[in-house]
Design a protein around this motif. Structure first.
Motif, PDB file in Angstrom:
ATOM      1  N   CYS A 198       9.494 -13.987  29.847  1.00  0.00           N
ATOM      2  CA  CYS A 198       9.670 -12.600  30.279  1.00  0.00           C
ATOM      3  C   CYS A 198       9.036 -11.635  29.274  1.00  0.00           C
ATOM      4  O   CYS A 198       8.636 -10.524  29.635  1.00  0.00           O
ATOM      5  N   ALA A 199       8.925 -12.064  28.013  1.00  0.00           N
ATOM      6  CA  ALA A 199       8.283 -11.228  26.996  1.00  0.00           C
ATOM      7  C   ALA A 199       6.755 -11.336  27.070  1.00  0.00           C
ATOM      8  O   ALA A 199       6.048 -10.707  26.284  1.00  0.00           O
ATOM      9  N   GLY A 200       6.250 -12.137  27.972  1.00  0.00           N
ATOM     10  CA  GLY A 200       4.806 -12.191  28.171  1.00  0.00           C
ATOM     11  C   GLY A 200       4.109 -13.346  27.478  1.00  0.00           C
ATOM     12  O   GLY A 200       2.881 -13.430  27.469  1.00  0.00           O
ATOM     13  N   GLU A 201       4.878 -14.272  26.928  1.00  0.00           N
ATOM     14  CA  GLU A 201       4.236 -15.430  26.305  1.00  0.00           C
ATOM     15  C   GLU A 201       3.848 -16.455  27.377  1.00  0.00           C
ATOM     16  O   GLU A 201       4.514 -16.553  28.411  1.00  0.00           O
ATOM     17  N   ALA A 202       2.798 -17.191  27.100  1.00  0.00           N
ATOM     18  CA  ALA A 202       2.325 -18.313  27.950  1.00  0.00           C
ATOM     19  C   ALA A 202       1.868 -17.826  29.331  1.00  0.00           C
ATOM     20  O   ALA A 202       0.715 -17.992  29.691  1.00  0.00           O
TER      21      ALA A 202
END
Lengths: 350, 350
Positions: A288-292
């Motif tokens: 949700c934090a934008g990783e991967a």
């Protein structure tokens, strides 16, 4: 439904600051091998890395595997230039890892890989194929191919802050070293791959081309890397229906650029949200934090989940995370280590 | 449950009169590649042969695939010395096809194959493995290994009339050429394989050894070839519980010899009847007449079918047969031809 995962490597991934896995480039080479094992067996078996970022974000392979365990699908992993051995069963296209896009030639065997892959795709009996990729550095080579084709499409990143300008500079340099300018490879997709692409592009484009010739429905499972494949197919003169299925994480990052690119390439776009929002599991929070964001056919796999089935996928995802040594409450601070460490960690980038 | 199929070749299959496929030895080399594709994709895709005998008896892979379609199981094909390429995904043990048992050395790399396979088996996360084989000529090399170990067990045949005396003469000659007498390889299983065995034995024995070390339950899926593997494991000093799961066709042929051999090797024996009797489908009739009998993990796969599920397996088997070009009412008279012919034919033997 069969998911075909093309797994390979490009030395482009080693360029500083391009990939989420830059902190430990020597481990990153193992990521596609580990991804293949996670899809095939549910966890890495032989690969010497567990692809989990320093913050506790697992490879998208963990999500794709969770879908496989919840919903079920057939799987084939295609070795499209793996740099490290995998214990997963593979179809071998006899591809070598790609060179750095800044070299004059990055995929000397692009045409041979494409032709082998095309034959493989044509022979598959399935009516529907979902094609995915795992290749660290792949968004940069996607930008390379798109730029060479003259398609002004941006690309996504496995990092929360997309180092897009850096990727552009790398691609510009790659084109210059290849004696090319943006758009010089219009309608010449294999020339684009050869100059500034990667071997996985040659494989996925070939499998898609063969399957489409055979009348199959082809779903490109991924984000901007699969937009690049769609562009390569269109520039090959293939006008069959095409679909791109990606995650809400890529769609959120790309905003209007993604539907616009798909419309221009005459691709249907499907975006699926795994519903990680509001769950306090560290891996879900990292996504949700934008990783991967996407990769290893994650978005396409999620599109297979029937209505009401995403809760089961999240449950399986938590299981897979446990197998990868992720403690759901533990936000990590340390860098990636090798598999012998406890808890196991690693890295994935693209 | 995961089925691991070791696929390979031995030049022993080319000896006249040993295999059901003797009429067309050059096609037989393609059978394991085709078997792997049938399990993986439901039909041969790239292999240049469809393994169906001249009388219309399909490879046991067709039955194993039918079980897979009806019941579902994970699959890994291990390349344990394939002579021809397969489009099925494989784990590559870097094994070469075995030489004719009459050569002084038939599997020079037996120890290396065993060790790689053992590592692979140890790394697999499953609690239960079902191990099968596809190697034409494999019952003769099974007799070779058993004789070298000093186990006086007979072996089965894919032919209705078992050419057992011919096999015995071949094995005697093989032992003599290797400077051995029956029983000389007691407690030296890799020496037995090296002298008069085949590379698939080294692979299956290795995977079983590794999985057993890791605490997994191992079911040897097959008839007398798997009895040979059980013997190799016991002569390696492995005393873990072992199970052999085979078909009623092998059990009928072997009569008391099979339970006796299993008892001596301390193996639990499971025999499963697919209920082909009384159906007028040509393929089922051929199995009931004693053709093929077992192979490609058929008996083990059948043991996975729950009570009341065999009707569904037979339905799927008819489907698979249709894909292999078998007309259910047509008893064939012609010899095997290549895949371009219509209807496709081929051959399987062991």
């Amino acid at each position: 439904m069969r998911v075909v995962l093309a797994a390979g490597a490009t030395e482009t991934a080693l360029i500083d600051g391009i990939s989420a896995a830059g902190a430990a480039p020597e481990l990153m080479a193992h990521t596609p091998a580990a991804d293949a094992e996670i899809l095939a067996y549910g966890e890495p078996t032989d690969a010497s890395v567990v692809p989990v970022s320093p913050t506790g974000c697992p490879t998208p392979a963990a999500v794709t595997r969770a879908v496989r365990e919840a919903v079920g699908f057939d799987l084939t992993v295609v070795d499209a230039g793996l740099a490290k051995p995998t214990a997963a069963p593979t179809v071998d296209l006899e591809a070598d890892p790609g060179a750095d896009v800044r070299e004059p030639v990055t995929v000397p065997e692009a045409e041979r890989i494409f032709e082998r892959a095309r034959e493989y795709g044509r022979d598959l009996p399935e009516d529907e194929l979902l094609l995915g990729e795992t290749i660290p550095g792949g968004t940069t080579t996607a930008l390379g191919a798109l730029t060479a084709l003259g398609e002004s499409v941006g690309v996504s990143s496995s990092l929360p802050e997309n180092p897009l300008e850096r990727k552009r500079r790398v691609v510009e340099r790659g084109l210059a070293e290849s004696g090319l300018e943006a758009g010089d490879c219009e309608d010449a997709p294999l020339r684009a791959i050869r100059a500034v692409g990667d071997p996985v592009q040659a494989a996925v484009t070939g499998i898609a081309a063969g399957a489409l010739e055979d009348g199959a429905r082809v779903i490109l499972a991924g984000g901007t890397q699969m937009v690049a494949v769609a562009a390569l197919l269109r520039h090959a003169g293939i006008d069959s229906p095409l679909e791109v299925a990606t995650t809400s994480f890529v769609a959120d990052e790309q905003d209007e650029a993604l539907p616009e690119a798909c419309a221009r390439l005459d691709c249907e776009l499907t975006v699926t949200d795994p519903g990680f929002d509001g769950h306090d599991h560290v891996a879900m929070a990292r996504y949700c934090a934008g990783e991967a964001k996407e990769g290893v056919a994650m978005g396409g796999a999620l599109s297979l989940v029937p209505d009401g089935g995403m809760g089961a996928v999240r449950d399986r995802f938590e299981d897979v995370c446990r197998r990868l040594g992720i403690d759901e409450r533990d936000e990590r601070a340390d860098g990636p280590t090798d598999r012998a460490a406890d808890p196991p960690e690693g890295s994935r980038g693209s």
